[in-house]
Scaffold this motif. Structure first.
Motif, mmCIF file in Angstrom:
data_model
loop_
_atom_site.group_PDB
_atom_site.id
_atom_site.type_symbol
_atom_site.label_atom_id
_atom_site.label_comp_id
_atom_site.label_asym_id
_atom_site.label_seq_id
_atom_site.Cartn_x
_atom_site.Cartn_y
_atom_site.Cartn_z
ATOM 1 N N GLY A 90 1.985 10.655 46.665
ATOM 2 C CA GLY A 90 2.201 9.503 47.517
ATOM 3 C C GLY A 90 1.992 9.803 48.986
ATOM 4 N N THR A 91 1.643 8.750 49.727
ATOM 5 C CA THR A 91 1.531 8.898 51.179
ATOM 6 C C THR A 91 2.900 9.207 51.780
ATOM 7 N N ARG A 139 -3.643 5.528 44.624
ATOM 8 C CA ARG A 139 -2.823 4.714 43.737
ATOM 9 C C ARG A 139 -1.381 4.707 44.178
ATOM 10 N N TYR A 140 -0.881 5.888 44.602
ATOM 11 C CA TYR A 140 0.547 6.006 44.893
ATOM 12 C C TYR A 140 0.796 5.897 46.397
ATOM 13 N N LEU A 141 1.615 4.946 46.746
ATOM 14 C CA LEU A 141 2.055 4.812 48.129
ATOM 15 C C LEU A 141 3.278 5.686 48.385
ATOM 16 N N VAL A 142 4.181 5.742 47.400
ATOM 17 C CA VAL A 142 5.449 6.470 47.548
ATOM 18 C C VAL A 142 5.653 7.388 46.358
ATOM 19 N N GLN A 178 5.103 6.880 42.428
ATOM 20 C CA GLN A 178 5.110 8.041 41.532
ATOM 21 C C GLN A 178 6.522 8.602 41.480
ATOM 22 N N ILE A 179 6.953 9.027 40.304
ATOM 23 C CA ILE A 179 8.274 9.636 40.134
ATOM 24 C C ILE A 179 8.056 11.069 39.656
#
Length: 925
Positions: free
Chosen positions: A89-90, A6-9, A39-40
């Motif tokens: 994230g990636t 889901r999270y790229l960053v 994502q934070i």
């Protein structure tokens, strides 16, 4: 883009006292074009402000925010490592609470990484603002962009010269599998250290030449409030990670801050492609210019640096001469050396050219002011102009052409010396000549300067090789730099008058004001670079009339203080110390007693010419520091004794705080000063005793002079005798220095003996001096014998107190085994449970220091409750042994072996267990 998760960053954010930034931060992040794939992670490091309420409000609206809070404050880098554990994230990117981004910044960086699997880290340019809580677009719309970071394309070797990837990069999270996380041992350079590890491991970086971020330049920020520590830590990281296979490491240097000219109108950067236009502040080439360049944009920029102080009438003439140059690509940098404000003069001239104006908060002299200008300079070439001199219109063009055509890095021309005399409210010219027109000769330059500073121009990158102006020199700093340049480069001489310097003898020029200082620094430079030219040194010493009255005292005796200065050779240091002493010490009243320990270099001749309240004693041979101090004290007429090394340089108001300490508190017997290295970092901020080797050392060495830890008045066991005030009655009660010591540890012993009689020893940071340290020949010849004498004399006392001192500011002195060697480092990072164990150590140290060995036993019953630190545990084992509890000592040693396998510890444990067994058998028999 990849659809594997889901999270790229993941944006990593740590917060402390950041409540006022939180709403803007989260709005900025959630407005990113790829927010749905982002994502934070926010780590709240026990912040006393209410970030939580704002974050929880946003969590109700967005499901991509992870929030965690620690019970106790931890360092930024430890918090970043904590954030990394939550990252999915990636790619990851660090996000300061006060920074903002272009709406598509993360999309651009992630797209580059997705398209280039061989690239590990991507970085873009950034705008710089001083205004808080503006969005990226608002900063441009309101004109609040002060400058830009225009970074270069990536070069791994260049990264080891300067952190040139910006404050807001993005990298593959997988890189941490190879190099680990952030190193919490750093205070300011942890991100740089990480990037260097990436590069050393072979990761490729890629530059996006677009302005993607908005960076808040806050004076109170971590890096910019610790500039000197940042420099030291950056150097440590470079040295640690430079791959030896890359060959010789390049010297640090380079900066990429491009100021926006005042009044310039800047459009917001385009959504994609293009660069921000900055008028005269456009980036400049880093390679030698093309000799055939014809347009201003093709020509190399020349930066002219003008230090000024309280001479606005001369400054205007100097700046106008730069603005009138025939060469079209020039910037002027005016550095006000803490003098009266001349912003109105500069502002009235700005319409005619590119001028940067800097007002320094404290006086740095011409060397420091020029260095400040160099750090702001954007030019390929640097030129220098004093505020009362001027350039002829063709000066810059002449020198640039000489360097480009001759492929040289340094060039100089000739100058008129113009004799100016006062007439009413102005000056008139009475004559002129050309006193210097000398072909380049580096050997002759070592013996005397024949190049006026306004005549010389050099490539800026020369300073990467030879360093900046020496800020320990208040005059002749130009000569010193020219010699260093000459050792690395050939100069080209243009035998043509292109400029003029004013020659006045009425005290209005630096030369006529500071004759004695000119001769003092001349002696220093001569000795530094021409040691074989011994015959030149005596001729460079001050004449009799210049030495007379160099030390000024205000009383006739008895005095508040007697300043006792032992000397052995190094006449230039004695001159420097006494000159500074006379210039900065107005009160309280004092006398000076100089003890010459058999000098052979002209010191005796120099001392015969001193004026003022000075006594000079001479020994036929070197009797050592301690004996000389006792001799000086014996003839002193002051109420208090101040012992001072001749390799110190007193700074303004250094003496009064020492005297005030003893005169307002009858229990204070000894007061020590804050001592600085020439680069402005801490040399002495008090003395601690190590639990590792049980010997004294200076705490906080290398910290910046304005660090909180070094600016706290505190009681200590000892301070250095390089500058120390001792109440005369206390000195006489212990019969002065023990002359069995020779040039080291005698001051420590004196402090301990005075404390043993109930006197207090105080470190007073309001008193500050520069200490050049260990300048006299043979200074350390007796260190080993002195150390044995100190250990034997105080073997009956447990003096270790370093953890008590560091705990005052939440710091911990950790140890670890690295490649078989025990290393120690100071850190403020500590988990809550671990912090409790360190507090236990401090509590025991306090009781042991007070002699209460029995009282510490309840705190020693379980080694598991102590820090898992090999040196801490070994120290605790020693305390157990001295408290007659070998069983507890053995338990601590066994616990050491669960941390690291140390043969000496295992051997000590075997001996201890064997002795315990034998004792048990004897008791049983």
């Amino acid at each position: 883009m990849s659809q594997n998760s889901r999270y790229l960053v993941t944006a990593l954010c740590t917060v402390y006292k950041a409540e006022r930034f939180m709403r803007g931060l989260l709005e900025d992040l959630e407005a990113q074009t790829i927010a749905d794939r982002m994502q934070i992670v926010i780590v709240d490091s026990a912040s006393p402000t209410n970030e939580r309420a704002i974050i929880e409000e946003f969590q109700q609206r967005y499901d991509n925010i992870v929030y965690t809070r620690t019970d106790e404050r931890e360092g930024i880098l430890a918090a970043m490592n904590r954030a990394l554990t939550f990252a999915e994230g990636t790619y990851v990117t660090p996000t300061s609470a006060d920074d903002r981004h272009r709406h598509d910044a993360f999309e651009q960086l992630a797209a580059l990484l997705e398209a280039n699997p061989d690239v590990g880290l991507a970085y873009g340019d950034a705008a710089i603002t001083h205004a808080e809580n503006l969005t990226f677009d608002e900063a441009y719309a309101s004109g609040e962009v002060a400058a830009h970071f225009h970074w270069p394309d990536f070069d791994a070797r260049h990264l080891f010269q300067v952190c040139c990837v910006g404050p807001q990069p993005m990298w593959r999270r997988a890189l941490h599998e190879d190099v680990g996380g952030f190193d919490p041992a750093y205070v300011t350079a942890g991100d740089y250290d990480l990037y260097l590890r990436f590069a050393a491991a072979g990761a490729q970086f890629r530059h996006v030449p677009e302005v993607l971020g908005l960076y808040l330049l806050a004076p109170g920020g971590n890096e910019y409030s610790n500039l000197e520590l940042s420099r030291v830590e950056s150097d440590q990281a470079r040295e640690r990670h430079w791959p030896p296979s890359w060959g010789e490491r390049p010297a640090p240097g380079g900066h990429y801050v491009v100021p926006v000219p005042e009044g310039a109108s800047l459009p917001a950067p385009p959504a994609r492609g293009g660069t921000v236009l900055t008028g005269n502040a456009a980036p400049v080439p880093s390679r030698p210019p093309d000799a055939g360049a014809t347009t201003p944009e093709q020509l190399p920029l020349v930066s002219v640096i003008i230090p000024t102080r309280d001479r606005p009438e001369w400054l205007r003439r100097a700046v106008e001469s730069v603005l009138g140059q025939t060469y079209p690509h020039v910037e002027t940098i005016v550095v006000n050396d803490a003098g009266s404000d001349v912003a109105d003069v500069v502002q009235s001239l700005r319409i005619r050219g590119d001028i940067t104006y800097v007002q320094l908060g404290q006086r740095l002299e011409r060397s420091g002011a020029r260095n400040a200008g160099i750090r702001l300079a954007r030019g390929t070439y640097l030129a220098y102009l004093d505020d009362d001199d001027w350039l002829h219109p063709h000066h810059i063009q002449t020198l640039v052409e000489a360097m480009v055509s001759g492929d040289r890095a340094v060039a100089y021309s000739d100058a008129h010396r113009v004799l100016e005399e006062p007439q009413g409210t102005t000056y008139v010219t009475r004559g002129m000549d050309v006193p210097y027109s000398v072909p380049f000769d580096r050997e002759q330059l070592r013996h005397g300067n024949y190049i006026p500073i306004l005549c010389l121009m050099h490539r800026r990158d020369c300073l990467d090789r030879v360093g900046f102006f020496d800020e320990t020199l208040s005059t002749h700093e130009d000569w010193d730099l020219f010699i260093r340049l000459s050792e690395a480069f050939d100069f080209v001489h243009v035998p043509q008058v292109t400029c003029g310097f004013s020659w006045r003898t009425d005290g209005s020029s630096t030369t006529s004001q500071r004759t004695a200082d000119f001769e003092r620094t001349a002696a220093i430079v001569l000795e530094r670079y021409a040691p074989r030219a011994a015959d030149a040194l005596p001729a460079s010493l001050p004449t009799v009339e210049h030495c007379s009255g160099v030390v000024r005292c205000t009383g006739e005796g008895p005095f508040a203080c007697s300043i006792v200065i032992p000397v052995f050779d190094k006449v230039e240091l004695t001159m420097q110390c006494l000159t500074a002493l006379g210039e900065v010490t107005d009160a309280p009243d004092f006398e000076v007693i100089v003890i010459d320990n058999g000098s052979t270099d002209g010191t005796a001749e120099f001392l015969t010419h001193l004026g003022g309240d000075v006594q000079v004693l001479r020994n036929e041979r070197n009797l050592g520091f301690e004996r000389a101090c006792n001799q000086g004290a014996a003839v002193a007429r002051g109420r208090h004794l101040v012992f001072l090394n001749n390799d110190t340089i007193p700074l303004a108001n250094w003496l009064a705080p020492l005297v005030q300490e003893v005169e307002r508190d009858a229990s204070v017997m000894v007061v020590g000063s804050k001592l600085l290295f020439p680069d402005g970092t801490i040399q002495h901020a008090g003395v601690a005793f190590s639990r590792f080797h049980r010997m004294p050392y200076h705490v906080y060495q290398g910290f910046p002079a304005d660090a909180a830890e070094v600016n706290v008045r505190r009681d200590l066991q000892a301070v250095t005798a390089a500058c120390v005030l001792v109440r005369r009655s206390a000195f006489e009660a212990v019969q002065g220095f023990d002359e069995g010591f020779r040039n080291s540890f005698g001051g420590i012993d004196l402090c301990l003996r005075i404390r043993e009689r109930g006197g207090r020893v105080v470190y007073q940071p309001a008193s500050a001096l520069v200490h050049l340290e260990s300048q006299s020949a043979g200074r350390h010849d007796h260190d080993a014998a002195n150390g044995r004498r100190l250990r034997e004399r105080w073997a009956h006392r447990d003096l270790e107190d370093e953890d008590i001192i560091y705990a005052e500011h939440g710091r911990f002195l950790r140890s670890e085994v690295v490649q078989g060697e025990i290393t120690r480092r100071l850190t403020e990072t500590c988990e809550a449970d671990e912090a409790a164990s360190w507090r236990r150590l401090v509590a025991v140290q306090r009781r042991v220091l007070a002699g209460d060995l029995a009282g510490v036993l309840p705190l020693l019953h379980d080694p598991v409750e102590w820090p898992r630190d090999i040196l801490v545990l070994q120290w605790a084992a020693g305390i157990c042994g001295r408290a007659q509890r070998p069983d507890l000592a053995a338990a601590f040693l066994r616990h050491v072996l669960t941390v690291a396998e140390l043969p000496d510890v295992r051997e000590a444990l075997a001996r201890l267990e064997g002795a315990t067994t034998r004792e048990g058998l004897q008791q049983g028999a």
